[in-house]
Each structure stands twice: as structure tokens, then as C-alpha cells.
Motif scaffolding. Structure first.
Motif, PDB file in Angstrom:
ATOM      1  N   UNK A   1     -10.226 -17.402   9.819  1.00  0.00           N
ATOM      2  CA  UNK A   1     -11.585 -18.104   9.676  1.00  0.00           C
ATOM      3  C   UNK A   1     -12.358 -17.579  10.313  1.00  0.00           C
ATOM      4  N   UNK A   2     -12.479 -16.057  10.813  1.00  0.00           N
ATOM      5  CA  UNK A   2     -13.559 -15.740  11.051  1.00  0.00           C
ATOM      6  C   UNK A   2     -14.085 -16.619  12.371  1.00  0.00           C
ATOM      7  N   UNK A   3     -13.609 -17.137  13.307  1.00  0.00           N
ATOM      8  CA  UNK A   3     -13.602 -18.193  13.992  1.00  0.00           C
ATOM      9  C   UNK A   3     -14.285 -17.609  15.623  1.00  0.00           C
ATOM     10  N   UNK A   4     -15.127 -17.738  16.039  1.00  0.00           N
ATOM     11  CA  UNK A   4     -15.610 -17.529  17.479  1.00  0.00           C
ATOM     12  C   UNK A   4     -15.694 -18.981  18.601  1.00  0.00           C
ATOM     13  N   UNK A   5     -15.382 -19.384  18.604  1.00  0.00           N
ATOM     14  CA  UNK A   5     -15.754 -20.723  20.118  1.00  0.00           C
ATOM     15  C   UNK A   5     -15.938 -20.466  21.651  1.00  0.00           C
TER      16      UNK A   5
ATOM     17  N   UNK B   1      -4.170 -16.177  16.804  1.00  0.00           N
ATOM     18  CA  UNK B   1      -4.222 -16.160  15.025  1.00  0.00           C
ATOM     19  C   UNK B   1      -2.993 -17.142  14.345  1.00  0.00           C
ATOM     20  N   UNK B   2      -3.517 -17.273  13.271  1.00  0.00           N
ATOM     21  CA  UNK B   2      -2.205 -18.055  12.630  1.00  0.00           C
ATOM     22  C   UNK B   2      -2.753 -17.582  11.186  1.00  0.00           C
ATOM     23  N   UNK B   3      -1.743 -16.405  10.972  1.00  0.00           N
ATOM     24  CA  UNK B   3      -1.997 -15.513   9.948  1.00  0.00           C
ATOM     25  C   UNK B   3      -2.031 -16.265   7.942  1.00  0.00           C
ATOM     26  N   UNK B   4      -1.006 -17.401   8.659  1.00  0.00           N
ATOM     27  CA  UNK B   4      -1.045 -19.099   7.642  1.00  0.00           C
ATOM     28  C   UNK B   4      -2.095 -19.045   7.173  1.00  0.00           C
ATOM     29  N   UNK B   5      -3.153 -19.851   7.947  1.00  0.00           N
ATOM     30  CA  UNK B   5      -4.298 -20.765   7.657  1.00  0.00           C
ATOM     31  C   UNK B   5      -5.635 -19.420   6.695  1.00  0.00           C
ATOM     32  N   UNK B   6      -5.739 -19.892   5.404  1.00  0.00           N
ATOM     33  CA  UNK B   6      -6.837 -18.672   4.719  1.00  0.00           C
ATOM     34  C   UNK B   6      -8.546 -18.949   5.321  1.00  0.00           C
ATOM     35  N   UNK B   7      -8.782 -17.980   4.548  1.00  0.00           N
ATOM     36  CA  UNK B   7     -10.200 -18.828   5.162  1.00  0.00           C
ATOM     37  C   UNK B   7     -10.737 -19.720   4.543  1.00  0.00           C
ATOM     38  N   UNK B   8     -11.826 -20.273   4.443  1.00  0.00           N
ATOM     39  CA  UNK B   8     -12.026 -21.677   4.406  1.00  0.00           C
ATOM     40  C   UNK B   8     -13.485 -21.925   5.092  1.00  0.00           C
TER      41      UNK B   8
END
Ligand SMILES: Nc1ncnc2c1ncn2[C@@H]1O[C@H](COP(=O)(O)OP(=O)(O)O)[C@@H](O)[C@H]1O
Ligand SMILES: [Mg+2]
Length: 386
Positions: free
Chosen positions: A103-107, A2-9
Motif C-alpha cells: 500500500x506504500x503506507x507508513x504509520x 508486508x502482505x504481497x497479496x494486498x493490492x495497492x488502493x
């Protein structure tokens, strides 16, 4: 990871392709949306030689407008449940390729060669072996996580990872509360208004629902899938992958089998109402195969130090019957319906809806259910309200 710098979009069709680049063998050439987008957005991104599925949790429940906020934490729950269940039931659960928390994303691996089991049951397709494999999955993950089969520290660790979350409150509301009061979120065909009004006035049913809600809240027995309907199974003959355990938590063992059998019963009632006898008998066999495989696999996995298996199984069945009943009621009057019934032409649809409410009531109020045959008969008899 995870990258805590990435904001949710929110990802969309143009940004999801870039996002998927690291998970594809070649550059992406196509992105499409494959989910219904109510709770999550589900995309398929393809290159010329491979493809992946990208699933992102939305911060609200779309069907109820943007006003019903829903924690994105469920993406993490889904990821952890897929991994945990995948260990317990190898080869039966979808594989996670990547998880990106901010991003609450699963691949996920793209299971494009599988068919959604709900689509198959609606079409009357008899996918051999599928119901039994779902039964094996249920037994593997439920018996595999019952407290008695874990060491104390394992139990504590797993329970804290899968705590009673905001998602469980959504399930509580949608299954055990809203259908029995005149909740704003309820949806039903105006033609069955009299049946729904009778439901709201039924004190014994409302009491039983409250008691089941109490069980759901307090009986933290095993790590459930939490939403095991036929749409959570991707299938082809003798092969399945379970998807979508975003509602996973420690709850009563009978809940998953109950939800699954309730959904199969509604599928049966839909075919019955539309006079599709062969398709109805395919569902009868599927339901029986599911329960038989569950019972066999549970017996195989049950610990020899717990000499009360027959009583355990009888209790799971009795609980499953009542949870199935809740599912068959809420899918007719609550927020989320089943396509099996909603896609029928009006007269058949109202018949199936009435039967589902009657079956649900028989399961919930008919006393302790003693056998699978009794459960299935209560659920699928075409009885109407007096
Ligand atoms: N790994 C996958 N491979 C192929 N199709 C998938 C995969 N995951 C989901 N799908 C498809 O996308 C639909 C929505 O996915 P699901 O996880 O059920 O989302 P939601 O939780 O929003 O309902 C599924 O019914 C299925 O048809
Ligand atoms: Mg879902």
C-alpha cells in the motif's frame, strides 16, 4: 510486515480509520487529512485516547496532474531512511510504527504537540535550540554515513539500499534543469517575467547548474535526507523530529545544509521585504546556529584517521552555498514554491522574489564561498538585478 497479496488502493477518509485500528489503543473516532496531498496523502487518525499519522505515497505527482507518474517505491525509501537516520541521530527523527509495502503506507508516531518549523519561521516564532538541533541531526547522519566511516560491506549494503532512484531524477529535473530552460513545469508570477527571461538567457548560470547536477549525480558521499527544507522539521523549544526523507540517497554532503540554508535565506528575505525586522533577525540567528552546530558536531564525529577535517568542512560549506543558490532560484521559478514568499502581498512578494533570484545567483556564480558569513551575506543582501 508486508502482505504481497494486498493490492495497492488509495486510502481515503473513510477507509483510513479501519486501516489504523491495529495501531491505536481504542477504536478510531476521527480521521482527518493533514497533508497538502500533492505527492502523498497524510492522515491523522484518532481514538479517544491516542492518535497516529498515516502517510501514503500516491503513484503520481498531483501538482503536475496525474500525468507525472512517480514511483511509490519512495515510501520504502522514506521508511528506511527514517530508521537509518533515527539510529544515527536518536531522538531527532520521527519514529516509524509500521510500514506496509504493497500500500506504500507508513504509520508514524503523531507529533501533534510539535509545530512545523516553516509555520514557526513564517510566524516569526523564535523556537530556542531548534536550529542547532537540526545542525546536529545533519552532522550525525551525514558524517555518520560518509564512506570513510563505514566498513566496505556496510558501505556496499547501504548504497544498494539507497540507490540513485527515480526520485533523484525528479530532484534533478526540478532543481538543476527546469528553472534554467523554459520548462512546462515552471510557475512564476507574471510580474517577474523579465527576470525569468533573463534567467533563461544566462549561459553562465545554466552551465553552473549543469555542473552542480553532475555533482549531485556522481558524488555519492553520504546518505542525505534529500529534501531538508524547514517544512521537513517538526519543532518545539529544544526538541525536534525530522520527517519526510522520501528523497534520501547517497549524494554530496553539502546538499542538505545547502537546501536548509537556502530555505532559511528565503524566509529571511520574505521578512525583510515585509519590513518585519525582528523576525528577520530570528532567522539570521537560526541560520548561524544551524551551521555552527553542524560544524561542531561534525568535528566531534569526524574520524581521527582522516586528518583533513578543516578542508572537509570548507568544502561542505562551499558546496552548500552553491546548492543553496539552486534552491533559491528554483523556488521562485520552478514547480514548487515556498509559502514564506508566496503568502506575501504583491509588492513585497515581487521584492522577495527578485532578492531570492539575486541571492541565488550570487551564491552560484560568486566563486568559492570562504565562510558562513560570506554565504549568508550573499544569500540575503537585498540586491536587485542591474
Ligand atoms: N508524524 C507526524 N506527526 C504530526 N504531523 C505530521 C507527521 N508527519 C507529517 N505531518 C504533517 O503533515 C504534513 C505533510 O507531511 P510530509 O511528510 O511533509 O508529506 P509530503 O511528503 O507529502 O510533503 C507535514 O508538514 C506535517 O505538518
Ligand atoms: Mg515530501
Amino acid at each position: 510486515m508486508t502482505d504481497i497479496e494486498t493490492p495497492y488502493r488509495e486510502l481515503n477518509l473513510s477507509t483510513v480509520a479501519d486501516f489504523a485500528v491495529p495501531f491505536l489503543a481504542e477504536r478510531p473516532i476521527r480521521a482527518q487529512e493533514i497533508g497538502d496531498g500533492n505527492l502523498n496523502r497524510v492522515f491523522r487518525v484518532s481514538s479517544s485516547s491516542d492518535s497516529v499519522v498515516v502517510k501514503q505515497a500516491l503513484p503520481y505527482l498531483k501538482a503536475a496532474g496525474e500525468s507525472w507518474p512517480l514511483t511509490r517505491h519512495r515510501a520504502r525509501i522514506e521508511c528506511e531512511a527514517l530508521l537509518q537516520h533515527g539510529k544515527l541521530a536518536p531522538g531527532l527523527v520521527a519514529s516509524v510504527l509500521h510500514f506496509e509495502d504493497p500500500l506504500s503506507v507508513l504509520v508514524l508516531e503523531d507529533l501533534h504537540e510539535y509545530q512545523n518549523w516553516r509555520d514557526a519561521t513564517i510566524a516569526g516564532n523564535d523556537l530556542s535550540g531548534v536550529a542547532a538541533l537540526v545542525g546536529q541531526y545533519s552532522a550525525a547522519v551525514l558524517v555518520g554515513t560518509v564512506g570513510a566511516h563505514l566498513t566496505g560491506p556496510e558501505r556496499a549494503e547501504m548504497r544498494s539500499r539507497f540507490s540513485y532512484s527515480a526520485l533523484c531524477l525528479v530532484t534533478e529535473e526540478l532543481i538543476f534543469t527546469a528553472p534554467f530552460v523554459n520548462a512546462e513545469s515552471n510557475r512564476y508570477d507574471v510580474e517577474i517575467t523579465d527576470l525569468v527571461t533573463a534567467l533563461y538567457k544566462d549561459r553562465s548560470l545554466r552551465m553552473a547548474a549543469a555542473e552542480l547536477r553532475f555533482n549531485f549525480r556522481t558524488r555519492n558521499e553520504a546518505l542525505l535526507h534529500g529534501d531538508l527544507h524547514t517544512g521537513s522539521v517538526l519543532a518545539r523549544p529544544n526538541d525536534i523530529r525530522i520527517i519526510d526523507p522520501e528523497f534520501a540517497f547517497f549524494g554530496p554532503v553539502g546538499f542538505d545544509p545547502g537546501v536548509l540554508l537556502g530555505n532559511l535565506a528565503m524566509s529571511r528575505l520574505a521578512h525583510q521585504a515585509a519590513d518585519r525586522e525582528h523576525a528577520a533577525s530570528v532567522i539570521d540567528t537560526a541560520a548561524r546556529d544551524y551551521w555552527q552546530a553542524f560544524a561542531d558536531e561534525a568535528a566531534r564525529r569526524w574520524s581521527a584517521t582522516e586528518p583533513w577535517f578543516a578542508r572537509f568542512l570548507a568544502r561542505v560549506l562551499a558546496d552548500a552555498a552553491r546548492f543553496a543558490g539552486m534552491e533559491m532560484i528554483r523556488r521562485i521559478v520552478g514547480l514548487a514554491h515556498v509559502r514564506d514568499i508566496d503568502s506575501l502581498p504583491p509588492t513585497a512578494r515581487f521584492r522577495a522574489q527578485e532578492s531570492s533570484l539575486a541571492g541565488g545567483r550570487a551564491l552560484v556564480l560568486g566563486g568559492r564561498c570562504p565562510s558562513f558569513d560570506d554565504l549568508w551575506q550573499r544569500a540575503t543582501q537585498e540586491e536587485t538585478f542591474a
